[in-house]
Design an enzyme around this catalytic site. Structure first.
Site, PDB file in Angstrom:
ATOM      1  N   TYR A 127      37.312  41.363  27.639  1.00  0.00           N
ATOM      2  CA  TYR A 127      38.472  41.437  27.985  1.00  0.00           C
ATOM      3  C   TYR A 127      38.391  42.300  28.592  1.00  0.00           C
ATOM      4  O   TYR A 127      39.065  43.036  30.724  1.00  0.00           O
ATOM      5  CB  TYR A 127      40.494  41.399  27.934  1.00  0.00           C
ATOM      6  N   LYS A 130      54.452  50.597  44.302  1.00  0.00           N
ATOM      7  CA  LYS A 130      53.029  50.438  44.952  1.00  0.00           C
ATOM      8  C   LYS A 130      52.192  51.786  45.454  1.00  0.00           C
ATOM      9  O   LYS A 130      50.924  51.910  45.145  1.00  0.00           O
ATOM     10  CB  LYS A 130      53.210  49.520  46.331  1.00  0.00           C
ATOM     11  N   ASP A 131      53.658  52.487  46.449  1.00  0.00           N
ATOM     12  CA  ASP A 131      53.163  53.725  46.471  1.00  0.00           C
ATOM     13  C   ASP A 131      53.519  54.556  45.274  1.00  0.00           C
ATOM     14  O   ASP A 131      52.394  55.972  45.560  1.00  0.00           O
ATOM     15  CB  ASP A 131      54.714  54.160  48.070  1.00  0.00           C
ATOM     16  N   GLU A 140      42.573  54.580  39.027  1.00  0.00           N
ATOM     17  CA  GLU A 140      42.431  53.028  40.395  1.00  0.00           C
ATOM     18  C   GLU A 140      43.029  52.165  39.877  1.00  0.00           C
ATOM     19  O   GLU A 140      44.145  51.424  40.176  1.00  0.00           O
ATOM     20  CB  GLU A 140      40.853  53.734  40.869  1.00  0.00           C
ATOM     21  N   GLU A 182      49.621  46.507  41.465  1.00  0.00           N
ATOM     22  CA  GLU A 182      49.414  46.172  42.489  1.00  0.00           C
ATOM     23  C   GLU A 182      49.551  44.913  42.164  1.00  0.00           C
ATOM     24  O   GLU A 182      50.060  43.790  42.956  1.00  0.00           O
ATOM     25  CB  GLU A 182      48.793  46.640  43.497  1.00  0.00           C
TER      26      GLU A 182
END
Length: 160
Positions: free
Chosen positions: A11, A89-90, A64, A71
């Protein structure tokens, strides 16, 4: 239901594959990281130099992936604009930005000074260290396996 260790690694591997296949910035960061790590094989690095460069590259890739997970989670709950969704998100994107700035700092503090003293004799240095060749080959084989296996396994569909 308890997963086996093999399933857990599977996974995790597919999470990495998903990020590489679907996220443009992840592709950029990953290729830049491979480039910097490859370049480092030709430079007169000591153990600490490798440590700083490797951790800078890993930090960008890790943040990342966390950004991608945040997100996706936010999008799962709402497609509409919401102030808290924007904040989540920001902030995640800001973490990636800080990691990227850190990696640029490492580049200028660790790599650039080594390039100034670079000579063509450094290209021959890699032949003296079989571990460098092994690491380079493992990285290239991992990339090749990643892109080949993604299309074949499960018809391109993972557990996502």
């Amino acid at each position: 239901m308890r997963r086996s260790l093999k399933e857990s690694f599977s996974y995790a591997f597919w999470g990495l594959i998903y990020s590489l296949r679907t996220q443009r910035n992840m592709k950029i960061h990953f290729l830049a990281g491979i480039g910097v790590l490859t370049l480092s094989l030709f430079l007169p690095f000591n153990g600490y130099d490798y440590l700083f460069v490797f951790f800078a590259v890993a930090l960008v890739i890790i943040t990342e992936m966390i950004n991608t997970a945040i997100e996706a989670t936010v999008d799962l709950f709402t497609k509409d604009y919401h102030r808290l969704a924007k904040i989540a998100k920001d902030v995640a994107a800001g973490a990636v930005l800080l990691a990227a700035i850190n990696s640029i700092g490492v580049f200028f503090l660790v790599i650039i000074p080594k390039i100034k003293g670079f000579s063509y004799l450094n290209f021959y240095r890699i032949r003296l260290y079989p571990l460098h060749i092994l690491l380079l080959l493992i990285g290239l084989l991992f990339l090749l396996y990643t892109f080949i296996s993604y299309g074949r396994s499960r018809g391109g569909k993972g557990h996502f």
